[in-house]
Design a protein around this motif. Structure first.
Motif, PDB file in Angstrom:
ATOM      1  N   THR A 167       3.735  -2.361 -12.523  1.00 35.71           N
ATOM      2  CA  THR A 167       3.608  -1.249 -11.557  1.00 35.71           C
ATOM      3  C   THR A 167       2.611  -1.622 -10.462  1.00 35.71           C
ATOM      4  O   THR A 167       2.872  -1.464  -9.264  1.00 35.71           O
ATOM      5  N   LYS A 168       1.456  -2.124 -10.890  1.00 31.62           N
ATOM      6  CA  LYS A 168       0.403  -2.450  -9.916  1.00 31.62           C
ATOM      7  C   LYS A 168       0.851  -3.574  -8.984  1.00 31.62           C
ATOM      8  O   LYS A 168       0.631  -3.511  -7.768  1.00 31.62           O
ATOM      9  N   ALA A 169       1.470  -4.610  -9.562  1.00 33.95           N
ATOM     10  CA  ALA A 169       1.903  -5.754  -8.741  1.00 33.95           C
ATOM     11  C   ALA A 169       2.987  -5.339  -7.755  1.00 33.95           C
ATOM     12  O   ALA A 169       2.910  -5.635  -6.558  1.00 33.95           O
ATOM     13  N   LEU A 170       4.002  -4.626  -8.247  1.00 36.05           N
ATOM     14  CA  LEU A 170       5.109  -4.245  -7.364  1.00 36.05           C
ATOM     15  C   LEU A 170       4.627  -3.293  -6.272  1.00 36.05           C
ATOM     16  O   LEU A 170       5.079  -3.385  -5.120  1.00 36.05           O
ATOM     17  N   SER A 171       3.701  -2.406  -6.613  1.00 33.00           N
ATOM     18  CA  SER A 171       3.231  -1.441  -5.602  1.00 33.00           C
ATOM     19  C   SER A 171       2.650  -2.180  -4.398  1.00 33.00           C
ATOM     20  O   SER A 171       2.840  -1.775  -3.250  1.00 33.00           O
ATOM     21  N   LYS A 172       1.956  -3.306  -4.685  1.00 34.51           N
ATOM     22  CA  LYS A 172       1.337  -4.058  -3.583  1.00 34.51           C
ATOM     23  C   LYS A 172       2.383  -4.831  -2.770  1.00 34.51           C
ATOM     24  O   LYS A 172       2.191  -5.064  -1.584  1.00 34.51           O
ATOM     25  N   GLU A 173       3.476  -5.228  -3.421  1.00 32.32           N
ATOM     26  CA  GLU A 173       4.520  -5.967  -2.695  1.00 32.32           C
ATOM     27  C   GLU A 173       5.226  -5.087  -1.671  1.00 32.32           C
ATOM     28  O   GLU A 173       5.650  -5.575  -0.628  1.00 32.32           O
ATOM     29  N   ILE A 174       5.374  -3.784  -1.964  1.00 30.75           N
ATOM     30  CA  ILE A 174       6.291  -2.978  -1.141  1.00 30.75           C
ATOM     31  C   ILE A 174       5.655  -1.724  -0.525  1.00 30.75           C
ATOM     32  O   ILE A 174       6.356  -0.907   0.055  1.00 30.75           O
ATOM     33  N   ALA A 175       4.328  -1.626  -0.621  1.00 26.51           N
ATOM     34  CA  ALA A 175       3.658  -0.417  -0.097  1.00 26.51           C
ATOM     35  C   ALA A 175       3.924  -0.219   1.399  1.00 26.51           C
ATOM     36  O   ALA A 175       4.122   0.900   1.862  1.00 26.51           O
ATOM     37  N   LYS A 176       3.947  -1.319   2.163  1.00 26.02           N
ATOM     38  CA  LYS A 176       4.127  -1.203   3.629  1.00 26.02           C
ATOM     39  C   LYS A 176       5.524  -0.697   3.983  1.00 26.02           C
ATOM     40  O   LYS A 176       5.769  -0.311   5.111  1.00 26.02           O
ATOM     41  N   ARG A 177       6.453  -0.767   3.025  1.00 30.33           N
ATOM     42  CA  ARG A 177       7.829  -0.296   3.291  1.00 30.33           C
ATOM     43  C   ARG A 177       7.988   1.171   2.921  1.00 30.33           C
ATOM     44  O   ARG A 177       9.110   1.650   2.767  1.00 30.33           O
ATOM     45  N   ASN A 178       6.873   1.875   2.722  1.00 28.96           N
ATOM     46  CA  ASN A 178       6.962   3.309   2.437  1.00 28.96           C
ATOM     47  C   ASN A 178       7.561   3.573   1.043  1.00 28.96           C
ATOM     48  O   ASN A 178       8.211   4.581   0.822  1.00 28.96           O
TER      49      ASN A 178
END
Ligand code: NAP
Length: 244
Positions: A167-178
């Motif tokens: 969860t933590k890793a993926l959140s950082k990968e795609i946060a800029k994409r809303n």
């Protein structure tokens, strides 16, 4: 972000328990909810009726979340039909408790495949699509077991801790994409998964003095999937009566 009534939702393991409550909660805004189940079609259809009675649309969809090929086919079919999935809740899970010294490889593998590999199996195509749409909400159901480790649950605790890391890793990968990605970590919630547990002993360990209700988890998931939660990502939020 589409209007809530135009959003497409997939909840895994939504035939009963926490998954059913989440599917009903998300359906209340008029969303179209895919109700995933594994073995219990009758219960999944009951969930669909509950969603429809609350103003949503619903369809039951059978697939085993531990099987990568079946997940890919089912998710692709949803994307082909609707062109998107706005909200994904990775909820399906099992436990198979044994002390480590007596645990066999299939006990380990089945729990890891169903609770952790499922996250990858179900999310992969959806994440790719959410990136192109510049919107998404993903909620992964972890557990207090993944935060503190429970004796007799080395397999389950490992899987639920893995979900927190993912969860933590993926959140950082795609946060800029809303796209937000959060984990909800329930404590002891009144569902079939607790069958066979020593509940009298367990209740004594819960500061609130009682097990939780499925609606106490689904309310949080509903908020995390709403527009109001757009700045909450990469978090692990407990619903545990004070246990952790
Ligand atoms: P539950 O009542 O036992 O329901 C489990 C759900 O998962 C059912 O809908 C079941 O589908 C589905 N499922 C199981 N294996 C599957 C598979 N291979 N593929 C697709 N679906 C599958 O459990 P619950 O208590 O609601 O648990 C929901 C989630 O919350 C799980 O991830 C669990 O680990 C987590 N959790 C629960 C508690 C708690 O105290 N209840 C605490 C912490 C975390 P079928 O009915 O069709 O077989």
């Amino acid at each position: 972000m589409s209007k809530e009534s135009e959003q497409i939702v997939l909840v895994t393991g939504a035939s009963r328990g926490i998954g059913r409550a989440i599917a009903v909660e998300l359906g209340k805004k008029g969303r179209f909810v895919y109700v995933n189940f594994h073995t219990n079609e009758k219960a999944a259809l009951e969930t669909c009726t509950m969603i429809e009675n609350n103003g949503g649309q619903a369809k039951a969809v059978q697939f085993d979340v531990s099987d990568a090929d079946l997940c890919e086919k089912a998710v692709q079919a949803i994307l082909d039909t609707h062109g998107k999935v706005d909200i994904l809740v990775n909820n399906a899970g099992i436990r198979n408790d044994k002390l480590m010294a007596w645990m066999q490889e299939p006990d380990w593998k089945n729990v890891l495949d169903t609770n952790l590999a499922s996250f990858f199996n179900v999310s992969k195509l959806i994440v790719k699509d959410m990136i192109t749409k510049r919107f998404g909400r993903i909620v992964n159901i972890s557990s207090t077991a993944g935060q503190v480790g429970n004796p007799g649950q080395v397999n389950y605790s490992a899987a639920k801790a893995g979900i927190i890391g993912a969860t933590k890793a993926l959140s950082k990968e795609i946060a800029k994409r809303n796209i937000t990605v959060n984990a909800v970590a329930p404590g002891f919630i009144d569902t079939q998964i607790l069958e066979g547990m020593p509940m009298d002993q367990i209740k004594k360990m819960i500061p609130c003095g009682r097990v939780g209700k499925v609606e106490e988890v689904s309310a949080l998931v509903g908020f995390l999937c709403s527009k109001k939660a757009s700045y909450i990502t990469g978090q692990v939020i407990g619903v545990n009566g004070g246990v952790v």
